[in-house]
Design a protein around this motif. Sequence first.
Motif: not given
Length: 405
Positions: A355-366
């Motif tokens: 399954r395709p995954v999109i991830v996010y955090c506050l900015h991009e580092g994590r």
Amino acid sequence: MPLPPLVPPAAPLTADQARRYSRQLLLPQIGELGQRRLLAARVCVIGAGGLGAPALLYLAAAGVGTLGIVDDDVVETSNLQRQVIHGESDVGRPKVASAAASIGRLAASVRVISHPERLTSENAHTILGGYDLVLDGSDNFATRYLVADTCAELGLPLVWASILRFDAQVSVFWSTPPAESGIAGVQLRDLFAMQPTDAGAESCETAGVLGALCGQVGSIMAGEAIKLITGAGTPLLGRVLVLDALTARWTEVPLRPSQVDAARRHPITPARPPASAASCSAPSAPTPTAKLSVELSVELLERRLAAREHGSDDFLLIDVREPDEHARGTIDGSVLLPLADILTESGRSVLLRHRPVIVYCLHEGRARQAARALMVDGFDSVCVLEGGYANWSEHRPPTAPGVAE
């Protein structure tokens, strides 16, 4: 797999040296010969701050003969919570001077070379080329990548760490480890291919950091340096150690070489050859190019969320921040799976690899760290939200946390 010692031994120990380092001499992996290697070693520490402070103290205590300190900053009151090499009377003093004085009180025989300047592309080769090993405790992306790229070009091993809030990562990078070790060379760009911008990035100044965690990680960095110098144990080359201090949980992520920025894989001869001539040999052939995560714009994510709602798209949107951040606002339709969980095999096991995954955090580092772990684990399609939640919240009002799918 162990690596051969990095540094040839100094002269036999004096009676005073044998007494001072007696507890270390009892360790069979170090012993008298390893102690002599430490006395001959030249180690450069970038930054006399949260990570550099404990690392410098333990390297000096261990008997490293020459310590270089690169830092152009002065001691501030807010530093004292974690930068244990400085004291209240040092506020306003250059950090290199304060650190050198502390080392002098602890181990007067250690030679300290102060570099009270910012590392730049003009001076990096000259400064770092005079050392056997580098520890990076810097606090910005530009310096981190400059240090990593310079060490790769010089063929120097680099002990690297990153720390924020209650989270930390530690690894060892080396573009040309000895061929007989059978270990492929890895660099910072194999972990994070592209240098992020410092603009808007989280820092200890804006997000905070646990002072005791700096001590833990700085001590690990010193331990890795001692292992490399003496040939003791197995260093963190090809592995990234991840610590979540809130749960007291250590995890490990494998790191393999990619062909990102292949020109970096042709280092020049180090200023002083390592103990083994094989250290100057060309690295073994890298593994196939690693997949890189794709950045997804806010606008495209909005369209994909709308399409998912109508059944014409299917993907999992993951918020990799901590629960307290998630509770203050999140992207509608996302699920919470903190980075520390994604970096564990059990945490990833709840996800479907197809399954395709999109991830996010506050900015991009994590989010980039999470994406890397997912791709190494065989996930087919992984995207990172460009600019993270901070970028999203500029375009859309925050929503209450959703329920995990």
